[in-house]
Scaffold this motif. Structure first.
Motif, PDB file in Angstrom:
ATOM      1  N   ARG A  41       0.815  -1.211   0.000  1.00  0.00           N
ATOM      2  CA  ARG A  41       0.000   0.000   0.000  1.00  0.00           C
ATOM      3  C   ARG A  41       0.850   1.264   0.000  1.00  0.00           C
ATOM      4  O   ARG A  41       0.461   2.285  -0.582  1.00  0.00           O
ATOM      5  N   HIS A  42       2.007   1.210   0.634  1.00  0.00           N
ATOM      6  CA  HIS A  42       2.828   2.429   0.725  1.00  0.00           C
ATOM      7  C   HIS A  42       3.272   2.931  -0.642  1.00  0.00           C
ATOM      8  O   HIS A  42       3.519   4.117  -0.821  1.00  0.00           O
ATOM      9  N   PRO A  65       0.551  17.387   6.179  1.00  0.00           N
ATOM     10  CA  PRO A  65       1.064  16.487   5.147  1.00  0.00           C
ATOM     11  C   PRO A  65       2.059  15.493   5.748  1.00  0.00           C
ATOM     12  O   PRO A  65       2.869  15.851   6.611  1.00  0.00           O
ATOM     13  N   VAL A  66       1.972  14.264   5.296  1.00  0.00           N
ATOM     14  CA  VAL A  66       2.869  13.215   5.789  1.00  0.00           C
ATOM     15  C   VAL A  66       3.488  12.516   4.587  1.00  0.00           C
ATOM     16  O   VAL A  66       2.776  12.023   3.701  1.00  0.00           O
ATOM     17  N   THR A  67       4.799  12.475   4.542  1.00  0.00           N
ATOM     18  CA  THR A  67       5.525  11.768   3.491  1.00  0.00           C
ATOM     19  C   THR A  67       6.645  10.963   4.135  1.00  0.00           C
ATOM     20  O   THR A  67       6.966  11.141   5.315  1.00  0.00           O
ATOM     21  N   ALA A  68       7.258  10.100   3.343  1.00  0.00           N
ATOM     22  CA  ALA A  68       8.393   9.330   3.862  1.00  0.00           C
ATOM     23  C   ALA A  68       9.543  10.245   4.252  1.00  0.00           C
ATOM     24  O   ALA A  68      10.266   9.980   5.217  1.00  0.00           O
ATOM     25  N   ALA A  78       0.829   4.830   9.172  1.00  0.00           N
ATOM     26  CA  ALA A  78      -0.484   5.201   8.650  1.00  0.00           C
ATOM     27  C   ALA A  78      -0.815   4.411   7.386  1.00  0.00           C
ATOM     28  O   ALA A  78      -1.977   4.015   7.173  1.00  0.00           O
ATOM     29  N   ALA A  79       0.183   4.172   6.549  1.00  0.00           N
ATOM     30  CA  ALA A  79      -0.042   3.440   5.300  1.00  0.00           C
ATOM     31  C   ALA A  79      -0.573   2.038   5.566  1.00  0.00           C
ATOM     32  O   ALA A  79      -1.347   1.494   4.768  1.00  0.00           O
ATOM     33  N   LEU A  85      -6.817   7.574   3.840  1.00  0.00           N
ATOM     34  CA  LEU A  85      -5.744   8.564   3.735  1.00  0.00           C
ATOM     35  C   LEU A  85      -6.109   9.574   2.650  1.00  0.00           C
ATOM     36  O   LEU A  85      -6.191   9.225   1.464  1.00  0.00           O
ATOM     37  N   ILE A  86      -6.331  10.820   3.050  1.00  0.00           N
ATOM     38  CA  ILE A  86      -6.718  11.868   2.099  1.00  0.00           C
ATOM     39  C   ILE A  86      -5.491  12.282   1.292  1.00  0.00           C
ATOM     40  O   ILE A  86      -4.446  12.627   1.848  1.00  0.00           O
ATOM     41  N   THR A  87      -5.632  12.255  -0.026  1.00  0.00           N
ATOM     42  CA  THR A  87      -4.495  12.579  -0.894  1.00  0.00           C
ATOM     43  C   THR A  87      -4.710  13.844  -1.727  1.00  0.00           C
ATOM     44  O   THR A  87      -3.789  14.283  -2.417  1.00  0.00           O
ATOM     45  N   GLN A  88      -5.914  14.410  -1.669  1.00  0.00           N
ATOM     46  CA  GLN A  88      -6.179  15.613  -2.454  1.00  0.00           C
ATOM     47  C   GLN A  88      -7.368  16.367  -1.880  1.00  0.00           C
ATOM     48  O   GLN A  88      -8.328  15.746  -1.410  1.00  0.00           O
TER      49      GLN A  88
END
Length: 398
Positions: A41-42, A65-68, A78-79, A85-88
C-alpha cells in the motif's frame, strides 16, 4: 531519514494488517487475504494528509502532510493502518516534494481504508473469472488488490482526474500490475471494455447512472453508494436484468464515499439571504431535525430516506438554527429551537420540512425498518426505493 528500500520494512506490516482485518471479520476469503498481504500500500500513497489534534482559530481542521521524507515512521504506520488517507483537497494536486499544511477544504481523492475496500469487493461477490469495472481509481491501491486476486487482464479502472490516474498508473506498473486504465467519467462507465460481470464504484452517485446497466452482463451485479445533497448515503447491490432493468437490496452499515464530481452539491450562497424570505411566524415541528442530524446509525439511514423526498435540498446549521435550502425550486426552511420544541418556517413552492416529516412519520408507523428491508427497483428509466409498508421514494432522474 528514509531507508534506501522501504519495501524491506513492510512485509511484517502487511501481514499484521491482514491479520487484524481477518480478526475483525473483514477478510473471510483466503484469496482477498493473500492479496492484502501482497499489495504494498505504501507504494500508492507517497504522501497524504492526517488531521492535527486541534482545529485552527477559525475552527477549521488542520491537515498535516505526511511523506516518507518528512516523517518516515508516521508515514509507514499510517499506510498500514485501517484508515482512509486523504491525498487531495478541492481538486488541487499536491506537491509532495514541498508539501504544505492545509486548513479545511473538501477531500476529492483518497486511499480508502482497507477494510472497506475488501468489504466492497466481497459484497460485490467478485470471484476468479469475473471481468470487473472499477469506477474511481484514486491512488490505485484498490485496483492493485483486484489485479492481485483476479489477474490484471480482467480489471478495468477509470478515473475522472488525469493527474490522479497518471500517479496511480505509475504505482500500478511499478508493482507489476497492468490493468486497463482510462481517464473517464464514471457517470458513463467505459463502453470499450464492456460488458462486465461486476461494476464497483468507489465514489457515490445521486442515482444509478443508466449507462452502467448496458455495460453489465444480464445477471451481472453493480455495487455502488447512493448519496445526495443532504449527505445521506446508502449502499445498494443491484442484479441487472434484460432491457436495462435492475433490482437489489440496500446493504447495512454506515459507509460514505466522496460524490462523483458531476453529482456534487452546488453552492447555495449565504443562509441569511435565504432566511430573509421566510415568514416571521411558523408552526411547531412534528419532528426534531435531530432525527436526521444525530450521530447514530438510525439518523444516517433516515437522512438518506429524507433526501429521497427532497433530493434538491441542502442543509446547514448556523448557531442553533437549521437551514434547509433548495436551489432548484427556490424553496427554503429554517428550524429554530425553542424550549422543548422546534419552530419551523417555510417558503417557496416546496414545503421542504413538511415533506421530510411525512417520511419520518411513515417510517415510525412502519416500525422503523432498517436499510436491508428496502429494495431499489430500476424500470422504464425510473429508479424507486420500495418497502412493503412505506410509499415509494423516487431517486432523482439520472
Amino acid at each position: 531519514m528514509m531507508p534506501a528500500d522501504p519495501d524491506t520494512d513492510t512485509e511484517r506490516l502487511r501481514e499484521a494488517m491482514a491479520k487484524g482485518l481477518a480478526e475483525d471479520g473483514f477478510l473471510t476469503d483466503p484469496g482477498w487475504r493473500a492479496a492484502v498481504e501482497t499489495v504494498p500500500r505504501h507504494r500508492f500513497v507517497p504522501g497524504f494528509y492526517l488531521p492535527a489534534d486541534e482545529h485552527d482559530e477559525q475552527g477549521l481542521t488542520v491537515w498535516e502532510p505526511v511523506t516518507a521524507e518528512t516523517d518516515y515512521g508516521r508515514w509507514l504506520a499510517a499506510a498500514y493502518s485501517d484508515t482512509t488517507l486523504i491525498t487531495q483537497f478541492d481538486g488541487d494536486e499536491p506537491d509532495w516534494k514541498n508539501p504544505r499544511v492545509r486548513h479545511g477544504g473538501a477531500p476529492t481523492s483518497s486511499s480508502t481504508l482497507p477494510s472497506l475496500v475488501v468489504r466492497m469487493w466481497a459484497d460485490a461477490d467478485v470471484r476468479e473469472g469475473h471481468t470487473v469495472l472499477e469506477i474511481g481509481t484514486g491512488t490505485g491501491c484498490s485496483t492493485a488488490l483486484a489485479c492481485e486476486r483476479l489477474g490484471s487482464a480482467d480489471v478495468t479502472s477509470i478515473e475522472v482526474d488525469p493527474h490522479r490516474l497518471e500517479q496511480a498508473a505509475d504505482a500500478l506498473y511499478s508493482c507489476g500490475y497492468t490493468p486497463t486504465l482510462a481517464v473517464a467519467d464514471g457517470l458513463y462507465g467505459y463502453w470499450p471494455e464492456a460488458p462486465f460481470d461486476r461494476i464497483v464504484a468507489a465514489c457515490s452517485f445521486r442515482a444509478v447512472p443508466p449507462a452502467l446497466f448496458g455495460q453489465a452482463r444480464p445477471g451481472g451485479k453493480i455495487l455502488l453508494t447512493l448519496s445526495g445533497w443532504l449527505y445521506g448515503y446508502a449502499r445498494v447491490l443491484l442484479t441487472v436484468g434484460e432491457d436495462d432493468t435492475a433490482e437489489g437490496q440496500l446493504l447495512g452499515g454506515t459507509v460514505s464515499f466522496m460524490s462523483a464530481r458531476t453529482h456534487a452539491a452546488p453552492a447555495f450562497g449565504n443562509p441569511a439571504h435565504w432566511a430573509a424570505g421566510l415568514p416571521q411566524t411558523g408552526r411547531a415541528a412534528r419532528h426534531s431535525p435531530e432525527r436526521i442530524t444525530a450521530a447514530s446509525k438510525e439518523a444516517f439511514h433516515l437522512r438518506f430516506l429524507a433526501q429521497c423526498a427532497v433530493p434538491d435540498v441542502q442543509m446547514t446549521t448556523v448557531g442553533e438554527v437549521v437551514h434547509l435550502v433548495d436551489v432548484v425550486s427556490g424553496s427554503a426552511a429554517a428550524l429554530i429551537p425553542v424550549e422543548g420544541w422546534w419552530d419551523v418556517r417555510e417558503s417557496g413552492p416546496v414545503r421542504v420540512w413538511e415533506r421530510i416529516e411525512r417520511v419520518l412519520s411513515a417510517y415510525d408507523e412502519a416500525g422503523r425498518p432498517g436499510p436491508e428491508t428496502f429494495t431499489l427497483h430500476v424500470h422504464d428509466g425510473g429508479q424507486h426505493l420500495r418497502h412493503p409498508h412505506l410509499p415509494d421514494l423516487p431517486l432523482p432522474r439520472p
